[in-house]
Design a protein around this motif. Structure first.
Motif, short mmCIF file in Angstrom:
data_model
loop_
_atom_site.label_atom_id
_atom_site.label_comp_id
_atom_site.label_asym_id
_atom_site.label_seq_id
_atom_site.Cartn_x
_atom_site.Cartn_y
_atom_site.Cartn_z
N LEU A 1 14.43 29.01 50.64
CA LEU A 1 13.04 28.89 50.21
C LEU A 1 12.16 29.00 51.44
N VAL A 2 11.25 29.95 51.41
CA VAL A 2 10.28 30.11 52.48
C VAL A 2 8.92 29.78 51.90
N GLU A 3 8.22 28.89 52.56
CA GLU A 3 6.91 28.49 52.08
C GLU A 3 5.89 28.83 53.15
N ILE A 4 4.83 29.51 52.73
CA ILE A 4 3.75 29.84 53.65
C ILE A 4 2.50 29.19 53.07
N ALA A 5 2.01 28.19 53.79
CA ALA A 5 0.91 27.37 53.26
C ALA A 5 -0.30 27.47 54.18
N ASP A 6 -1.49 27.49 53.58
CA ASP A 6 -2.70 27.46 54.38
C ASP A 6 -3.66 26.44 53.80
N ASP A 7 -4.60 26.01 54.64
CA ASP A 7 -5.57 25.02 54.15
C ASP A 7 -6.94 25.65 53.91
N GLY A 8 -6.90 26.91 53.47
CA GLY A 8 -8.15 27.63 53.16
C GLY A 8 -8.73 27.15 51.84
N PRO A 9 -9.71 27.91 51.33
CA PRO A 9 -10.45 27.46 50.14
C PRO A 9 -9.65 27.47 48.84
N GLY A 10 -8.48 28.08 48.85
CA GLY A 10 -7.68 28.10 47.62
C GLY A 10 -7.95 29.33 46.79
N ILE A 11 -7.13 29.52 45.79
CA ILE A 11 -7.23 30.69 44.90
C ILE A 11 -7.65 30.16 43.53
N PRO A 12 -8.75 30.67 42.98
CA PRO A 12 -9.19 30.16 41.68
C PRO A 12 -8.11 30.33 40.62
N PRO A 13 -8.00 29.36 39.69
CA PRO A 13 -6.94 29.40 38.67
C PRO A 13 -6.92 30.72 37.91
N GLU A 14 -8.09 31.27 37.60
CA GLU A 14 -8.10 32.50 36.80
C GLU A 14 -7.56 33.68 37.59
N VAL A 15 -7.55 33.53 38.90
CA VAL A 15 -7.03 34.61 39.75
C VAL A 15 -5.53 34.44 39.97
N GLN A 16 -5.06 33.20 40.03
CA GLN A 16 -3.66 32.95 40.36
C GLN A 16 -2.70 33.69 39.45
N SER A 17 -3.06 33.78 38.17
CA SER A 17 -2.14 34.41 37.22
C SER A 17 -2.09 35.92 37.43
N ARG A 18 -3.04 36.47 38.18
CA ARG A 18 -3.13 37.93 38.28
C ARG A 18 -2.84 38.47 39.66
N ILE A 19 -2.63 37.59 40.64
CA ILE A 19 -2.57 38.12 42.01
C ILE A 19 -1.37 38.99 42.30
N PHE A 20 -0.34 38.95 41.46
CA PHE A 20 0.80 39.82 41.73
C PHE A 20 0.69 41.16 41.00
N GLU A 21 -0.44 41.39 40.31
CA GLU A 21 -0.63 42.68 39.64
C GLU A 21 -0.97 43.75 40.67
N PRO A 22 -0.51 44.97 40.42
CA PRO A 22 -0.84 46.06 41.34
C PRO A 22 -2.35 46.23 41.49
N PHE A 23 -2.78 46.44 42.70
CA PHE A 23 -4.18 46.78 43.03
C PHE A 23 -5.16 45.67 42.72
N PHE A 24 -4.66 44.50 42.33
CA PHE A 24 -5.60 43.42 42.10
C PHE A 24 -6.11 42.93 43.45
N THR A 25 -7.41 42.70 43.56
CA THR A 25 -7.95 42.23 44.83
C THR A 25 -9.18 41.38 44.60
N THR A 26 -9.40 40.47 45.52
CA THR A 26 -10.63 39.68 45.48
C THR A 26 -11.55 40.14 46.59
N LYS A 27 -11.12 41.16 47.33
CA LYS A 27 -11.93 41.63 48.45
C LYS A 27 -12.93 42.67 47.97
N GLY A 28 -14.01 42.81 48.71
CA GLY A 28 -15.02 43.81 48.36
C GLY A 28 -14.49 45.20 48.63
#
Length: 146
Positions: free
Chosen positions: A75-102
């Motif tokens: 098990l490799v865990e990569i953790a950060d103390d940034g602002p977090g990922i909104p719940p509605e985004v978490q379910s989609r972040i592994f989809e191709p081409f999904f991005t929160t960046k401009g």
């Protein structure tokens, strides 16, 4: 494939690139078994996850990279103390081409690539995130003793 070498070099390299105010903590279990994976592919996984964590924290924060044995996986865990990922985004972040960046801010999160590579290794990847604590967990099967 020795996960400690692969992961350790990456964590160090990326954080020192970001240097500024990011503190990297590495916690590797002493007796990590080798995993069923190609180094080049694992490198892509670490690069993507660590880059994202560093991006998320902007200028300063704590990055934790830890690896432990868990049953038949590492098990490799990569953790950060940034602002977090909104719940509605978490379910989609592994989809191709999904991005929160401009537009024009890089090539998305690269997490579809992470997902594809880890699946190919018969591993698992998941994310848990609340503000101040985002963790990507990658489980990679241990190399069977021959």
């Amino acid at each position: 494939m020795d996960i400690k070498n692969s992961l350790g070099n990456h964590a160090h390299h990326h954080a020192s690139q970001a240097k500024r105010g990011i503190v990297v903590t590495r916690e590797f279990a002493p007796d990590l078994p080798k995993v069923m994976a190609y180094g080049s592919e694992l490198n892509q996984v670490w690069t993507n996850l660590i880059d994202n964590a560093v991006d998320a924290m902007k200028e300063k924060g704590k990055l934790l990279v830890r690896a432990v044995r868990e049953n038949d996986y590492v098990l490799v865990e990569i953790a950060d103390d940034g602002p977090g990922i909104p719940p509605e985004v978490q379910s989609r972040i592994f989809e191709p081409f999904f991005t929160t960046k401009g537009v024009g801010e890089g090539t998305g999160l690269g997490l579809d690539v992470v997902h594809r590579i880890v699946q190919k290794m018969r591993g698992l990847v998941n994310v848990t995130s609340v503000p101040g604590d985002t963790r990507f967990q990658v489980r990679i099967p241990i190399q069977a003793a021959v």
